[in-house]
Write a protein that holds these residues in place. Structure first.
Motif, short mmCIF file in Angstrom:
data_model
loop_
_atom_site.label_atom_id
_atom_site.label_comp_id
_atom_site.label_asym_id
_atom_site.label_seq_id
_atom_site.Cartn_x
_atom_site.Cartn_y
_atom_site.Cartn_z
N LYS A 13 -40.22 -68.44 27.36
CA LYS A 13 -38.87 -67.92 27.57
C LYS A 13 -37.90 -68.80 26.80
O LYS A 13 -37.99 -70.02 26.85
CB LYS A 13 -38.53 -67.98 29.06
N LYS A 14 -36.96 -68.17 26.10
CA LYS A 14 -35.99 -68.97 25.35
C LYS A 14 -34.59 -68.75 25.90
O LYS A 14 -34.28 -67.68 26.43
CB LYS A 14 -36.05 -68.62 23.87
N PHE A 15 -33.77 -69.76 25.76
CA PHE A 15 -32.37 -69.67 26.14
C PHE A 15 -31.52 -70.14 24.98
O PHE A 15 -32.01 -70.78 24.06
CB PHE A 15 -32.07 -70.53 27.37
N SER A 22 -24.68 -66.94 22.69
CA SER A 22 -25.54 -66.32 23.68
C SER A 22 -25.07 -64.90 23.99
O SER A 22 -25.87 -63.97 24.08
CB SER A 22 -25.52 -67.17 24.95
N TYR A 25 -25.88 -62.59 21.13
CA TYR A 25 -27.29 -62.23 21.18
C TYR A 25 -27.54 -61.20 22.28
O TYR A 25 -28.38 -60.32 22.13
CB TYR A 25 -28.15 -63.47 21.47
N GLY A 26 -26.79 -61.33 23.37
CA GLY A 26 -26.92 -60.38 24.47
C GLY A 26 -26.67 -58.96 24.01
O GLY A 26 -27.42 -58.05 24.34
N ARG A 46 -33.84 -67.82 17.49
CA ARG A 46 -32.68 -67.61 16.63
C ARG A 46 -31.86 -68.90 16.64
O ARG A 46 -32.14 -69.80 17.42
CB ARG A 46 -31.86 -66.43 17.18
N GLU A 49 -31.07 -71.46 19.74
CA GLU A 49 -31.92 -71.21 20.89
C GLU A 49 -32.98 -72.30 21.04
O GLU A 49 -33.29 -73.01 20.09
CB GLU A 49 -32.59 -69.84 20.76
N ASP A 90 -40.25 -63.75 26.90
CA ASP A 90 -40.03 -63.46 25.49
C ASP A 90 -41.35 -63.37 24.74
O ASP A 90 -41.45 -62.70 23.72
CB ASP A 90 -39.13 -64.52 24.86
#
Lengths: 419, 281
Positions: A13-15, A22, A25-26, A46, A49, A90
């Protein structure tokens, strides 16, 4: 009863670190979902991230309890949310069988205006209970929470401890197959914590549990296997709870290299003679000998050595002090000495030994610590007959005094004759 | 045993599974939606003195403004209206506010439940159903205002008032569809929340709520293109005047709303999981 309920397969999982990026990207993610992305594009980072959870795999069967430990921000809670289906992986794939309940934030969704009783219904249905189920368990829940007299008061007037009590009482009464617990018992008094813990241990028997905690004693008591995480990655996953907890402590920079403070004593060698394998073993009740080879690098000459013994829950359970013979201070370079602990009193299990070199102490003041090696040795103790998990086992035996038995016997006979 | 599998793939790639999950979640969420609905109604009115009176005040206040403006000849919009102007405005206003509340409800509830959404996995539809239910509840209460008004003007409702239910439900649905489609973007950017009330204000003035649809001109053209117009006009006519054929575009708007409602539900379901990354709480 050993069916697999949770299967996490190479999941990541990436944040994003930056808020504005962010959000942008959403919007892109929304578009990508709507055109039916295969999800392969999600596997690359990306700009800005980072991986919050990286390539984690494990499975949990019914009756198992996986302890999830790691420093703050290592991805434990994110992983729980992924298993709970709140966050999409992800990369990878997560399957969960059966009803899932998460004790992540107790009392989430409590309405402060409503009474405790009304909130039981709301929270219960958020957790997936039907009204009939809540009706049937209402009295049990109220009784368990132990706040009967406040149950018809609005929740806004509850203390944080009372909210947690009510929240836990509700969550503990949901029938589930999978239970995810995220460090929820931080609030609440000792008595309630103990009760919650016993309840969890009880629930663990016929459920699959994932338990996140920073309390290693609790992990050691309840977990059947442990996954240690750091920076999103799984460091170790093992049923050997003790060594996993050891690994956890080694994640902290202050303890890295098993050393705290300035390196004023260099400990070159530290071993239990006669045991060449990775886990030196000592027999309960026999002597433990630790061989040390060290050099003093600074001005301060250590006068004493402390051996500190930690159990697998990282609680300190015993300590030994020895004075370093003064003659040894004359030696330049590496000195070698052996510390002997007679009649080793710790019960069977795994311990780690910390070694401290310090200046002399008197009755009131501890000497200055010159060097501290946090877990210099991992020790296995065998041979004690014990069923408890108490570390120190004091040698004791029964005294059968001949005079005592003989003196007692006529009395017994006398009693009989009286009858 | 129920098995849930989570992968990076978009849910849209497996339409059959998606629809099956949507249907099962909808049936699963009924009890929860009811609980949340009751919770919100209770919490909303318990800490007030006036209680339910607050539901009545918005349409009464706006109606009073327009009646006064009209009476003072500042606005002159009451020509060609078959019923007394206050009845016309009040009924139009109740219908419009039903729509307006429904537009704002989904985003409001998703925003206020961010904590719950990021901690507990429950059928997300329940939130929307509860919020739209709350809008419906409020507007049903408001409809009671028509009773004293009818008595005051010695009017009797005709049988056509029963037909009113259809445009009423479509208004609710259309409003919530707009709200549901806006909510993913509203989760990301607060601009959406600020823009919605402003947009609704303009939209109301461009809709024949306080005036009847002009025959020509810019306003007439806009009213003709405005999907809310036929619903408000027909609903009001059936409610306070009597039987009449629905105004132009009524059936088109009704069927389109139903279709778009399904699409918006899919959008909501598919996008909400990826948005959870962004509302970390």
């Amino acid at each position: 009863m050993s069916d697999q309920l949770i299967d996490v397969c190479a999941s990541s999982k990436k944040f994003c670190r930056d808020l504005k990026t962010s959000l942008a990207y959403g919007v892109r993610d929304i578009a990508r979902e709507m055109v039916g992305s295969r999800g392969t594009g999600r596997s690359r980072l990306r700009h800005g991230e980072f991986w919050a959870v990286r390539d984690i795999s494990f499975e949990v069967r019914r009756g198992d309890c996986l302890g999830l430990i790691g420093p703050n921000g290592s991805g434990k809670s994110t992983l729980l949310k992924m298993i709970n289906g709140i966050l999409k992986p992800d990369i990878g794939r997560i399957s969960v069988r059966g009803r899932v309940s998460a004790l992540i934030e107790l009392g989430a969704g409590f309405s402060p205006i409503l009474t405790g009783r009304e909130n039981i219904y709301v929270n219960g249905s958020v957790l997936g209970m039907t009204t009939t189920e809540v009706d049937a368990k209402l009295d049990q829940i109220i009784h368990y929470s132990g706040i009967e007299e406040f149950i018809d008061m609005p929740v806004r007037s509850y203390s944080s401890g009372m909210r947690v009590r009510l929240g836990f009482a509700i969550a503990a009464h949901v029938d589930t197959d999978v239970l995810l617990i995220d460090e929820v018992l931080a609030v609440g008094d000792v008595g309630f914590k103990q009760r919650c813990f016993n309840t969890m241990a009880n629930l663990a028997k016929d459920r699959a549990i994932i338990f996140v905690s920073h309390n290693m004693a609790n992990i050691a008591r309840i977990a059947t296997s442990v996954l240690v995480m750091n920076s999103g990655e799984g460091i170790i996953h093992t049923p050997d709870v003790g060594s996993a907890i050891q690994q956890y402590f080694e994640q902290f920079p202050a303890m890295a290299g098993s050393r705290i403070g300035e390196h004023l004593v260099h400990l070159r060698e530290c071993r239990v003679p006669g045991a060449e394998d990775d886990a030196p073993t000592v027999r309960y009740g026999e002597a433990l000998v630790v061989e040390l080879e060290y050099a003093v690098l600074g001005e301060d000459e250590p006068d004493v050595i402390h051996l500190k013994f930690f159990d697998k829950g990282a609680s300190q359970v015993a300590v030994s002090y020895v004075r370093i013979p003064s003659g040894i201070a004359q030696i330049d370079g590496y000195r070698r000495l052996r510390v002997r602990v007679r009649d080793f009193p710790l019960s069977a299990g795994r311990y780690s030994i910390g070694i401290i070199f310090a200046e002399a102490y008197n009755d009131t003041v501890n000497g200055k610590i010159i060097a501290h090696y946090v877990s210099a040795i991992t020790l296995r103790v065998v041979g004690s007959e014990t069923i408890s998990n108490i570390s120190v086992q004091l040698p004791a035996d029964v005294l059968l005094d001949e005079e005592y038995t003989e003196a007692r016997s006529p009395d017994v006979r006398a009693d009989r004759t009286l009858v | 045993m129920d098995v849930r599998t989570y992968t990076p793939e978009s849910g849209i790639r497996h339409p059959v599974a998606l629809v099956r999950e949507m249907v099962s979640d909808l049936s699963r969420c009924r009890g929860l939606a009811w609980r949340l609905f009751v919770r919100d109604i209770q919490a909303q009115y318990r800490q007030t003195v006036l209680g339910l009176l607050w539901a009545f005040l918005p349409p009464v206040a706006t109606t009073a403004v327009f009646v006064l403006l009209n009476r003072g000849q500042i606005l002159n919009v009451s020509d060609g209206i078959a019923v007394p102007y206050p009845v016309f405005v009040l009924s139009g206003m109740i219908l419009w506010q039903t729509f307006g509340d429904a537009v704002q409800a989904p985003l409001r509830v998703v925003d206020s439940s961010a904590g719950l959404l990021s901690k507990i996995n429950f059928p997300r539809e329940a939130l929307i159903v509860a919020a739209v239910g709350q809008s419906a509840f409020t507007s049903c209460i408001r409809l009671l205002l028509l009773v004293p008004i009818f008595v005051m003007y010695r009017m009797t409702p005709s049988y056509s008032a029963l037909l009113f239910l259809l445009p009423y439900v479509v208004l609710l649905l259309m409003g919530s569809v707009i709200g549901v489609v806006a909510s993913p973007f509203g989760i990301l950017y607060k601009d959406v929340q600020r823009a919605l009330p402003l947009m609704l204000q303009f939209w109301m003035l461009l809709t024949p709520v306080v005036y009847s649809r002009p025959d020509g001109g810019v306003l007439g053209l806009i009213a003709g293109l405005n999907p809310v117009s036929p619903l408000i006009e027909s609903g009001r006519h059936w409610l306070v005047v009597g039987m009449a054929p629905p105004s132009g575009g009524f059936w088109l708007v009704t069927t389109a709303t139903m279709a778009v409602a399904l699409v918006s539900w899919v959008i909501f379901r598919v996008t909400l999981p990826v948005l959870m990354d962004r509302i970390e709480a």
